[in-house]
Design a protein around this motif. Sequence first.
Motif, short mmCIF file in Angstrom:
data_model
loop_
_atom_site.label_atom_id
_atom_site.label_comp_id
_atom_site.label_asym_id
_atom_site.label_seq_id
_atom_site.Cartn_x
_atom_site.Cartn_y
_atom_site.Cartn_z
N ASN A 1 4.89 -3.90 7.64
CA ASN A 1 4.86 -2.44 7.66
C ASN A 1 5.96 -1.77 6.86
N GLY A 2 6.75 -2.56 6.15
CA GLY A 2 7.82 -1.99 5.36
C GLY A 2 9.04 -1.63 6.18
N SER B 1 -11.03 -2.29 -8.53
CA SER B 1 -10.96 -1.41 -7.36
C SER B 1 -10.20 -2.06 -6.22
N ARG B 2 -9.56 -1.21 -5.44
CA ARG B 2 -8.82 -1.70 -4.26
C ARG B 2 -9.83 -2.08 -3.18
N ASN B 3 -9.66 -3.24 -2.61
CA ASN B 3 -10.62 -3.75 -1.65
C ASN B 3 -10.28 -3.30 -0.23
N SER C 1 -6.00 -7.90 -1.35
CA SER C 1 -5.65 -6.67 -2.06
C SER C 1 -5.91 -6.93 -3.53
N ASN C 2 -5.46 -6.03 -4.39
CA ASN C 2 -5.66 -6.24 -5.82
C ASN C 2 -5.02 -7.53 -6.30
N ARG D 1 0.82 -1.21 0.00
CA ARG D 1 0.00 0.00 0.00
C ARG D 1 0.85 1.26 0.00
N ARG D 2 2.09 1.13 0.44
CA ARG D 2 2.98 2.28 0.50
C ARG D 2 3.75 2.51 -0.79
N LEU D 3 3.60 1.61 -1.75
CA LEU D 3 4.34 1.72 -3.00
C LEU D 3 3.60 2.63 -3.98
#
Length: 424
Positions: A388-389, A115-117, A340-341, A73-75
């Motif tokens: 969390n990266g 769409s992103r879920n 996710s996607n 999600r942070r990319l």
Amino acid sequence: MGPIPLCVLLPVTVLAVVLAVAAEGNTVDDEYTWPQWKVPLVRKRRTVPLSSPNFSAHPQPELSGTCGIECQRRLPATSLDDLEQFLSYETVYENGTRTYTSVSVQGLNEVTAWSRNISSSSRHKREVYGTDTRFTISDKQFSTKYPFSTTVKISTGCSGVLVSPTHVLTAAHCIHDGKDYLDGVQKLRVGILKEKSRRGRGGKGKGGRGKGKRRKGDKDKEEVQEKEDNGEKGDRKGKGKGRKSRSRRSAESGKPSFKWTGVKKTQVPKGWFKGVSDGLTADYDYAVLELKKAPKVKHMDLGVIPSVKTLPAGRIHFSGFDDDRPGNLVYRFCSVSEESNDLLYQYCDAKPGSSGSGIYVRLKEPGKKKWTRKIIGVFSGHQWVDVNGNGMQQDYNVAVRITPLKYAQICYWVHGDSSECQVA
């Protein structure tokens, strides 16, 4: 205006109720129906030869360092140029030669929004969650029948699923570790559970060579191969009078046996390779194997759904050959905890060996009463995920989703013609 007569009011009321029930029924039917997607086209641009692989990599029981749902999600959003690079692919042939094919993607903007879920906060860890809910399908009466019969065993130690008469979908890490191909890929084989022993076939009685009988030398070779694939020694010494043959012992013990088929070529997306897609590597953990010979087994088609969690019951199903139950087909079904996607986290109990299994759901065909199972993902397996990266890892059972773009690519690999892959 005077009161409306009852004889007029009653039919109108009944009609309104009927229409309301019909509308509700259509909504329910839509939830249980396969959606139809317009799929982008993945077209070949250019194919160039590469040097032969070293085939030096070793299988990994567990993957680690995966950038999972939260990490991704942070990319930044992926550009079209990046997508085309990730979907370009390598092909390795049975003689050890290798090629690289670049692709173009057309019609991506025409695809219905993927769409992103919204993700659920509930997650379960570990490869087996408390009570083991897996089912061993040991009776060949069931394991060799659809849908279980679509599950195959890969000689590198994974599972896979037939998606055409001659193509198997599996996980990329079962073929390639991100840097090189596994040491068993040059002689890659696919095993399909056999329904009956060869003994007694041919109609000629003991020692006869009727129709369908193999030469003794061929039979011995196949028996040795079966022993090797089941972890037994290939020594045939001492097979004299009074000693039972391998096929008879297998039949009497009820131990599953496989019919092995060679692989003609293997295709892996470049998105799986180290240093290509960076944090999105997990999204491309899939590969397709083309078999030399089509087994006499029904395959399962691919399908695309926008969300698994919104399905009634929200359950997924898959079967594989888990290492802790050698030779046996293991089936499970479970709910999805987060999606996710491109990825799914799910509750399914699994062990190494089940990686590469085809994840499927069962829905109605549009406009028909027929219910159909379709593959909507590939089970990657138990993985250590960067949540969390920040390098802190947690373990989940992860699957790769079949998106419209991945459907287009896999369909192109299977058919060789992107025009046959416009609607999922």
